[in-house]
Structure formats: structure tokens, C-alpha cells
Design an enzyme around this catalytic site. Structure first.
Site, PDB file in Angstrom:
ATOM      1  N   LYS A   1      12.902 -37.014 -35.862  1.00  0.00           N
ATOM      2  CA  LYS A   1      13.833 -36.314 -36.447  1.00  0.00           C
ATOM      3  C   LYS A   1      13.756 -36.237 -38.149  1.00  0.00           C
ATOM      4  CE  LYS A   1      17.920 -34.637 -37.451  1.00  0.00           C
ATOM      5  NZ  LYS A   1      19.291 -35.196 -37.324  1.00  0.00           N
TER       6      LYS A   1
ATOM      7  N   LYS B   1      20.671 -37.783 -47.474  1.00  0.00           N
ATOM      8  CA  LYS B   1      20.222 -38.980 -46.556  1.00  0.00           C
ATOM      9  C   LYS B   1      19.103 -39.039 -45.807  1.00  0.00           C
ATOM     10  CE  LYS B   1      21.909 -39.507 -42.858  1.00  0.00           C
ATOM     11  NZ  LYS B   1      21.455 -39.494 -41.308  1.00  0.00           N
TER      12      LYS B   1
END
Length: 293
Positions: free
Chosen positions: A168, A236
């Protein structure tokens, strides 16, 4: 299955509803902001620990690593309420390194674990067409697969625990750099006097075509920056990439530049805009908007 679902935001809500539509029993923790369609589709319990005690499978879809840690192991966390054999599926996007520690702790307690972050945004969550990147044992992945098939289309068992999160992070690098490339191209075309909508239309038929150009290019032109995936969340994810890059001794120069552009938009008050709003930073530097707000 009896499924506990914790994290019912932009992505989690439609994912949970797709599981309920397929006939699974859904348990969710009480929150004042709990949407009415979730209340209608699920059994609402007092807190996350009560959800964990009822469930065969607990799915987490939370914003960041500290949120997952708090739900698992913090005060009132679910770890103490999990029955042996419960499968925990973390579909959040968090630190690969920390994920491995979470998995080791829960597996040692007799639970299963799969980290399964997703790509595809709100559109993919609603359409059950998400890309799902999975880390965990073969047995735990096989147990989770029927649920993944109700939420996504491109489902890959990448490797052991933590491998899904690593995948990811790689995905988020590619997405950020593609957004930056599309934004630069449209700002350049507009500054040169071309119609950005027609430029995008032309490029969609060539080698430059991509989902980012199709979806986010249109957002940049139409100024539709309501969040499908917020800038602060992409920040993030890129922080995870840059931190891991430092640990591994891997240079990620373009990831760093994309992060700086996101930071510029956030500094202008845009942290909760869709990540396609990265274009605003380039527009400011060029003194040229792709289109009027």
C-alpha cells in the site's frame, strides 16, 4: 459470519454495508455520528470491546497507526475481548513495521491476522471494486478471501504479515506522483493557452491515459475537491514511505516533492480537501489556475 466492523468513515461505511448486503451479521460500536444506514444494517453495541467479544472476524478501517494501536491494545481495546480463533483484518493504511508487531502479538494469543489495505477511494468502496493488498498466512488469507470478494475486485496475497502494508505504501507513492504529473501537465497546458478539458480529452486516448488523469484530472478542471481521499491522509501515507525509505537507505526524491506540495496545500487550509487538490500548490507557483474555483 458474525463480523465486527470498527471505522465507519468515508471508506469503511460502504465497505461494511456491502458485507451486510451479502447477508453477514454486522456488529458496530456506538458513536453519536453513526450513520442511519449503518444503524439499520447492523447491531450496535456499546463499544469496540463488546463488538470484539461477539465477532468471528473483526475488521478495522482506521486513519493511522496510533488509531489502530489504540483500538487493539489501548484502554478498552479489543485485544482482551478477542476469542481464540478470531480473525482480525486491518484494512487501514498504517506502518508496515508496526503492523508486523501487531500481528505477532495477536497470533501469539491464538488469533488470526491479515493486513489488507485498499486502493480505489470512496468510488471503489461503494462499487465493491477496491484493490486489496494482503499480508498474512495462507490460512488466514483463505479465510478472509470470501469477505474481500464482497468489497473488492483485484485481491492479491502479497506475502506474510506486513507485506500488504508495504504494497500500500508503494501504491501511495505511485498515486501521489501521478497526481503531481497530471497537475503539472494541466497547469502547463492552461498557462500556454490551451483548453485543459480538451487537453485531458486528447490525452485520455494516448499513452498518458490513466485513472488519475480520468478521475482527478476532471476534478482539477471542474474544481470538485470534496474528499474522496483527504490530503492529510495521503500526507500520512507518504510520511510512512519517507520514514521507511530512511530506514532502508532508499532515496525517494519525487515522493518528497509530492509531500511538499501536499504540505503547501495543507498550509493554505486544504488538508481536508481531496488529494487531487495538490494542483492548487502548482497553480499558486505558476500564478495560473486550471479553472476558476
Amino acid at each position: 459470519m458474525d463480523i465486527g466492523f470498527i471505522g465507519l468513515g468515508i471508506m469503511g461505511r460502504p465497505m461494511a454495508l456491502n458485507l451486510a448486503k451479502a447477508g453477514h451479521t454486522l456488529f458496530v460500536p456506538e458513536r453519536a455520528s453513526l450513520p442511519e444506514d449503518i444503524r439499520a444494517a447492523a447491531t450496535v453495541l456499546p463499544d469496540a470491546a463488546a463488538v470484539a467479544a461477539k465477532a468471528e472476524v473483526v475488521i478495522l478501517m482506521l486513519p493511522d497507526t496510533p488509531d489502530v494501536e489504540a483500538v487493539l491494545f489501548g484502554a478498552g481495546g479489543i485485544a482482551a475481548s478477542l476469542k481464540p480463533g478470531t480473525l482480525v483484518i486491518d484494512m487501514s493504511s498504517i506502518s508496515p513495521t508496526v503492523t508486523k508487531g501487531f500481528a505477532e502479538t495477536l497470533v501469539a494469543a491464538g488469533c488470526g491476522w491479515v493486513d489488507a489495505p485498499v486502493s480505489g477511494g470512496e468510488v471503489g468502496a461503494k462499487a465493491a471494486s477496491l484493490t486489496i493488498m494482503c499480508g498474512g498466512s495462507d490460512a488466514d488469507f483463505a479465510r478472509a478471501l470470501p469477505l474481500f470478494e464482497l468489497m473488492g475486485k483485484n485481491i492479491t496475497h502479497v506475502g506474510p504479515a506486513g507485506a500488504g502494508q508495504t504494497c500500500k505504501v508503494a501504491n501511495q507513492i505511485i498515486v501521489a506522483l501521478n497526481i503531481e504529473a497530471v497537475a503539472e501537465a494541466l497547469v502547463f497546458a492552461t498557462k500556454a493557452g490551451a483548453d485543459p478539458a480538451r487537453v485531458r480529452q486528447a490525452l485520455m486516448g494516448g499513452f498518458a491515459s490513466s485513472k488519475i488523469l480520468e478521475i482527478h484530472g476532471e476534478r482539477m478542471i471542474k474544481r470538485t475537491f470534496a474528499p474522496g481521499f483527504r490530503i492529510r491522509l495521503h500526507q500520512k501515507d507518504l510520511n510512512l514511505a519517507l520514514s521507511a525509505g530512511r530506514d532502508l537507505g532508499v532515496a525517494l526524491p519525487n515522493t518528497a516533492s509530492a509531500q511538499q506540495l501536499f504540505s503547501a496545500v495543507a498550509a493554505m487550509g486544504g488538508a481536508d480537501l481531496d488529494h487531487s487538490a495538490l494542483v492548487k500548490a502548482l497553480e499558486t507557483m505558476a500564478a495560473q489556475k486550471v479553472a476558476a474555483d
